[in-house]
Design a protein around this motif. Structure first.
Motif, short mmCIF file in Angstrom:
data_model
loop_
_atom_site.label_atom_id
_atom_site.label_comp_id
_atom_site.label_asym_id
_atom_site.label_seq_id
_atom_site.Cartn_x
_atom_site.Cartn_y
_atom_site.Cartn_z
N TYR A 1 0.82 -1.22 0.00
CA TYR A 1 0.00 0.00 0.00
C TYR A 1 0.85 1.27 0.00
O TYR A 1 0.40 2.34 -0.40
N TYR B 1 -0.29 4.73 -1.82
CA TYR B 1 -0.60 5.77 -0.82
C TYR B 1 0.42 6.91 -0.88
O TYR B 1 0.08 8.06 -0.61
N THR C 1 4.16 1.16 9.47
CA THR C 1 3.95 0.71 10.85
C THR C 1 5.19 -0.01 11.36
O THR C 1 6.00 -0.50 10.56
N ARG D 1 2.09 3.54 14.19
CA ARG D 1 2.03 3.94 12.76
C ARG D 1 2.87 5.19 12.59
O ARG D 1 2.36 6.25 12.24
N MET E 1 -2.16 -6.25 10.60
CA MET E 1 -3.00 -5.74 9.53
C MET E 1 -3.17 -6.72 8.36
O MET E 1 -4.31 -6.94 7.91
N CYS F 1 -9.08 -7.01 -3.08
CA CYS F 1 -8.23 -6.61 -1.95
C CYS F 1 -7.09 -5.71 -2.41
O CYS F 1 -6.79 -4.70 -1.79
N TYR G 1 0.17 -1.18 -9.55
CA TYR G 1 0.65 -0.07 -8.72
C TYR G 1 1.80 0.72 -9.36
O TYR G 1 1.97 1.89 -9.09
N ILE H 1 -11.18 -2.01 2.19
CA ILE H 1 -9.98 -1.62 2.93
C ILE H 1 -10.16 -2.17 4.35
O ILE H 1 -11.24 -2.00 4.94
N VAL H 2 -9.13 -2.79 4.84
CA VAL H 2 -9.24 -3.51 6.12
C VAL H 2 -9.69 -2.60 7.27
O VAL H 2 -10.33 -3.06 8.23
N THR H 3 -9.41 -1.31 7.17
CA THR H 3 -9.77 -0.39 8.26
C THR H 3 -11.30 -0.24 8.40
O THR H 3 -11.77 0.31 9.39
N TRP I 1 -11.06 -5.16 15.19
CA TRP I 1 -9.68 -5.66 15.09
C TRP I 1 -9.34 -6.58 16.26
O TRP I 1 -8.63 -7.57 16.09
C1 LIG Z 1 -2.32 -0.11 9.96
C2 LIG Z 1 -2.26 0.72 8.74
C3 LIG Z 1 -3.49 0.52 7.88
C4 LIG Z 1 -3.12 0.49 6.46
C5 LIG Z 1 -4.28 0.12 5.59
C6 LIG Z 1 -3.75 -0.46 4.34
C7 LIG Z 1 -4.80 -0.63 3.33
C8 LIG Z 1 -4.17 -1.24 2.14
C9 LIG Z 1 -4.63 -1.08 0.96
C10 LIG Z 1 -3.96 -1.66 -0.17
O1 LIG Z 1 -2.88 -2.22 -0.08
#
Ligand SMILES: CCCCCCC/C=C/C=O
Ligand SMILES: NC(=O)C1=CN([C@@H]2O[C@H](COP(=O)(O)OP(=O)(O)OC[C@H]3O[C@@H](n4cnc5c(N)ncnc54)[C@H](OP(=O)(O)O)[C@@H]3O)[C@@H](O)[C@H]2O)C=CC1
Length: 394
Positions: free
Chosen positions: A114, A118, A132, A154, A190, A305, A311, A337-339, A345
């Motif tokens: 990411y 990002y 992180t 982070r 994560m 995902c 990229y 997105i995992v968040t 969590w």
């Molecule tokens: C703990 C940091 C969260 C980062 C989230 C990453 C999302 C990833 C998207 C694609 O790779």
């Protein structure tokens, strides 16, 4: 005392795959013993003793002294594939701690895909690279945090940093002493959560189904496959070397193939599951997705995902043209997105930690030694040099 069945992380390299010998090293040969299994948590007596001992040393805090942190900054926005010359190593003198603040030193840092998209979207040249780490508290003016404790932070690519504690996650109290803390950036962090929520909430995997995952020998993919097996599914994975394919079979994938050497991806997907796929956990995107989508079963679910094959593109790829199979197979395709599951969590980490401790989920890490090698480790991961989670040990 609990004991790791494998040599501990940080030993010397014993790779069979020459492409991996350049800079990384791992604990041991993953095809032989590099699994984390049979770990028992510390007893409550041991945990209490550990806490009492570390508390005795934490207050009053040690005298502050000037600390110089090393940091990696993004010198130049990436154009195409990142280069080491896009990064700059700098030194920053940290101020003395104020009340409520902590001084931390990074022990393990994560390099993740990411960071590539990002950095383009959220960073400007001269910013410290995002990321992180697992860090140790070296000084504390905050009674909620004990010197010597380990946290996930982070704070980007830095050797040392100051925090007010609000952005820190202590490692779970049930973390076994013998379990590498770096796993908090991978299988029990994560990437593991991405596999967990992506499979359960997006793919909605069910017992007896067939699951396809690409980049399967990586941090997310290797957990996807193993969780799908725990969930009673047939699992097909693909990866970019024969060495990785052998690893996938070792950790329980039913079918695995090297997508770089198969004559036809279409044929390889058909052979691995002639009846098609109920779930597709897509880490790669691009051409792979265009082909795989035609192998979905009716009402199949695709968890979008990642798109690592795209990229580094300077010119956007054409396609995938998904509409026709999506309509006639009545597919669901959902990016995530995992968040999104931030509030769950704890649940996910608890489940992942338990499976790792029980030996039901095996872990492998590609550990690069030395903070100076962060850019190389990041670039190596994007090139596919990692087996399992790519980590840098400071
Ligand atoms: C703990 C940091 C969260 C980062 C989230 C990453 C999302 C990833 C998207 C694609 O790779
Ligand atoms: N949506 C979310 O919340 C999250 C998404 N992700 C995404 O999940 C994916 C996997 O991440 P992670 O497990 O951390 O990384 P990995 O540990 O899997 O490392 C990346 C791997 O991607 C593969 N790869 C690189 N380039 C290509 C390519 N052109 N085609 C096919 N495969 C390629 C390589 O393996 P190989 O040798 O097999 O080619 C490489 O080892 C990424 O796309 C990432 O962005 C990750 C975390 C959270």
């Amino acid at each position: 005392m609990p004991k790791l069945a494998t040599a501990s992380l940080g030993g010397s390299a014993t790779h069979r795959d020459p492409s991996m010998q350049r800079h990384s090293h791992t604990s041991s040969d993953p095809l032989e013993v590099c699994v984390t299994e049979g770990i028992q948590p510390l007893s409550w007596v041991q945990r209490l003793l550990t806490r009492l001992v570390s508390r005795r040393h934490s207050f009053p805090p040690a005298c502050s002294k000037m600390v110089t942190a090393k940091v990696w900054v993004l010198k130049k926005h990436f154009e195409g594939f990142p280069k080491t010359s896009d990064f700059d190593l700098k030194k920053i003198e940290l101020p003395n701690l104020k009340d409520g603040e902590l001084l931390l030193e990074s022990v393990f840092l994560s390099v993740d895909p990411y960071m590539r998209p990002y950095s383009q979207r959220d960073m400007k040249e001269g910013d410290i690279m995002i990321g992180t780490q697992v860090a140790r508290i070296v000084e504390s003016n905050n009674p909620a945090f004990t010197v010597g404790a380990f946290v996930v932070a982070r704070s980007g690519w830095r050797t040392h940093f100051i925090s007010d504690g609000k952005d820190l996650q202590l490692l779970p109290s049930s973390w076994p002493e013998s379990l590498p803390k770096s796993l908090a950036l991978g299988t029990v962090g994560m990437p593991g959560l991405t596999a967990y929520f992506g499979l359960l909430e997006v793919c909605k995997m069910k017992l007896g189904e067939t699951v396809l995952v690409n980049a399967a020998a990586g941090a997310v993919g290797s957990v996807v496959g193993q969780l799908a097996k725990i969930g009673g599914c047939k699992v097909v994975g693909c990866a970019g070397s024969d060495y990785k394919v052998a690893y996938l079979k070792k950790i329980g994938f039913d079918e695995a193939f090297n997508y770089k050497t198969v004559v036809s991806l279409d044929e390889a997907l058909r052979q691995a599951s002639p009846d098609g796929y109920d779930c597709f956990f897509d880490n790669v995107g691009g051409e792979f997705t265009s082909i795989a989508i035609n192998h979905m079963k009716k009402y199949g679910r695709i968890a979008v995902c990642g798109a690592i094959s795209q990229y580094n593109d300077t010119v956007p790829q054409k396609g995938p043209y998904v509409q026709v199979p999506m309509i006639f197979k009545e597919l669901q395709m959902e990016g995530f997105i995992v968040t999104r599951w931030n509030n769950r969590w704890e649940e996910g980490l608890k489940a992942l930690l338990k499976w790792v401790v029980e030996g039901k989920v095996k872990c492998h890490e590609q550990v690069t030694e030395g903070f100076e090698n962060m850019p190389m480790a990041f670039i190596g991961m994007l090139k596919g040099e990692n087996l399992g989670k790519a980590i840098v040990k400071v």
